[in-house]
Write an enzyme that holds these catalytic residues in place. Structure first.
Site, PDB file in Angstrom:
ATOM      1  N   PHE A  62      -3.203  -1.591   1.301  1.00 45.72           N
ATOM      2  CA  PHE A  62      -3.054  -0.597   0.242  1.00 45.72           C
ATOM      3  C   PHE A  62      -4.365   0.181   0.124  1.00 45.72           C
ATOM      4  O   PHE A  62      -5.441  -0.432   0.057  1.00 45.72           O
ATOM      5  CB  PHE A  62      -2.746  -1.264  -1.103  1.00 45.72           C
ATOM      6  CG  PHE A  62      -1.419  -1.960  -1.173  1.00 45.72           C
ATOM      7  CD1 PHE A  62      -0.233  -1.249  -1.099  1.00 45.72           C
ATOM      8  CD2 PHE A  62      -1.361  -3.343  -1.308  1.00 45.72           C
ATOM      9  CE1 PHE A  62       0.991  -1.903  -1.177  1.00 45.72           C
ATOM     10  CE2 PHE A  62      -0.141  -4.005  -1.391  1.00 45.72           C
ATOM     11  CZ  PHE A  62       1.044  -3.269  -1.317  1.00 45.72           C
ATOM     12  N   VAL A  88      -7.520  -4.070   1.569  1.00 38.00           N
ATOM     13  CA  VAL A  88      -7.797  -2.854   0.811  1.00 38.00           C
ATOM     14  C   VAL A  88      -8.335  -1.789   1.750  1.00 38.00           C
ATOM     15  O   VAL A  88      -9.361  -1.991   2.417  1.00 38.00           O
ATOM     16  CB  VAL A  88      -8.819  -3.114  -0.313  1.00 38.00           C
ATOM     17  CG1 VAL A  88      -9.091  -1.824  -1.085  1.00 38.00           C
ATOM     18  CG2 VAL A  88      -8.307  -4.204  -1.249  1.00 38.00           C
ATOM     19  N   LYS A  89      -7.636  -0.654   1.807  1.00 38.28           N
ATOM     20  CA  LYS A  89      -8.068   0.433   2.678  1.00 38.28           C
ATOM     21  C   LYS A  89      -9.135   1.273   1.977  1.00 38.28           C
ATOM     22  O   LYS A  89      -8.920   1.771   0.877  1.00 38.28           O
ATOM     23  CB  LYS A  89      -6.882   1.319   3.060  1.00 38.28           C
ATOM     24  CG  LYS A  89      -5.929   0.668   4.035  1.00 38.28           C
ATOM     25  CD  LYS A  89      -4.751   1.569   4.359  1.00 38.28           C
ATOM     26  CE  LYS A  89      -5.118   2.663   5.311  1.00 38.28           C
ATOM     27  NZ  LYS A  89      -3.918   3.431   5.740  1.00 38.28           N
ATOM     28  N   ILE A  90     -10.252   1.415   2.664  1.00 37.55           N
ATOM     29  CA  ILE A  90     -11.355   2.233   2.178  1.00 37.55           C
ATOM     30  C   ILE A  90     -11.636   3.315   3.228  1.00 37.55           C
ATOM     31  O   ILE A  90     -11.928   2.982   4.383  1.00 37.55           O
ATOM     32  CB  ILE A  90     -12.639   1.399   1.977  1.00 37.55           C
ATOM     33  CG1 ILE A  90     -12.398   0.210   1.044  1.00 37.55           C
ATOM     34  CG2 ILE A  90     -13.782   2.282   1.471  1.00 37.55           C
ATOM     35  CD1 ILE A  90     -12.222   0.578  -0.412  1.00 37.55           C
ATOM     36  N   ASN A 115      -9.678  -2.793   5.098  1.00 38.88           N
ATOM     37  CA  ASN A 115      -9.207  -1.986   6.218  1.00 38.88           C
ATOM     38  C   ASN A 115      -9.952  -0.658   6.100  1.00 38.88           C
ATOM     39  O   ASN A 115      -9.634   0.160   5.244  1.00 38.88           O
ATOM     40  CB  ASN A 115      -7.695  -1.784   6.124  1.00 38.88           C
ATOM     41  CG  ASN A 115      -7.143  -0.925   7.262  1.00 38.88           C
ATOM     42  OD1 ASN A 115      -7.873  -0.204   7.922  1.00 38.88           O
ATOM     43  ND2 ASN A 115      -5.836  -0.997   7.453  1.00 38.88           N
TER      44      ASN A 115
END
Length: 207
Positions: A62, A88-90, A115
């Protein structure tokens, strides 16, 4: 044809996600704000919680919505708390071109599964890997498809990215922005760990 590379589905339509899980064609999922907007999602946390209930046990990424690092950090902590299978997508930088490396280093040191997305240069990959904590599960997502869109063959960049990611335990490389089924073969041949594909690709029976 059977692939050894992990295939993640990129999308935000829950019915499609359930169908793909039940078909046994994929190993995980990724989402992003653009896909969720296209799917008509207005309540991000409710969507995330429903997805986690219905695809229990599979890794899913996400992405944070915030564009400043303070907001990104708060959102990352909330998303990570939703489940052990959450990554967690950064984005590697915000819309102002400010790099996310200090935030990545901080969150990874806290043990968050990250991620890191939208990487398009070797330096970005190297800086990201250096910032990640050894042994903490992490994904480095290179936008190979976007690079190909510019007329540049992405394979040399991806090959080098594989080598960089192998420098530290716990990191997997992901080929993102897939444009055609051939990319799956290319990614696998280069030693990439994961590739994201759209629903239209995952309907093909790879087994």
């Amino acid at each position: 044809m059977k692939f050894n590379i992990e295939i993640y589905s990129d999308g935000a339509v829950i019915a499609d996600m359930i169908a793909m899980k039940e078909a046994g064609l994929i190993s995980g999922f990724t989402t992003n704000p653009s896909l969720m907007k296209h799917a008509g999602i207005t309540d991000y946390m409710s969507f995330a919680q429903e997805v986690l209930r219905k695809i229990e046990g599979m890794p899913i990424s996400f992405e944070v919505f915030g564009d400043d690092f303070e907001t990104m950090e708060k959102e990352a902590l909330k998303l990570a708390a939703l489940g052990d299978n959450v990554f967690v997508k950064i984005p590697i930088m915000n819309t102002r071109g400010e790099v996310s490396i200090p935030l990545i280093k901080k969150l990874s040191a806290l043990g968050l599964k990250l991620n890191i997305t939208a990487l398009m240069t070797e330096k970005q990959v190297q800086d990201t890997v250096e910032a990640l904590t050894p042994g903490v599960e992490s994904i480095v997502s290179v936008f190979a498809g976007r690079i190909a869109d510019t007329g540049v063959h992405p394979e040399p960049f991806v090959k080098k990215s594989v080598e960089i990611c192998r420098q530290k335990e716990g990191i997997k490389l992901l080929w993102a922005s897939t444009r055609e089924v051939l990319n799956i073969v290319q990614a696998q041949d280069l030693g990439v760990d994961i590739i994201t594909v759209l629903y239209k690709f995952t309907r093909v029976n790879y087994k």
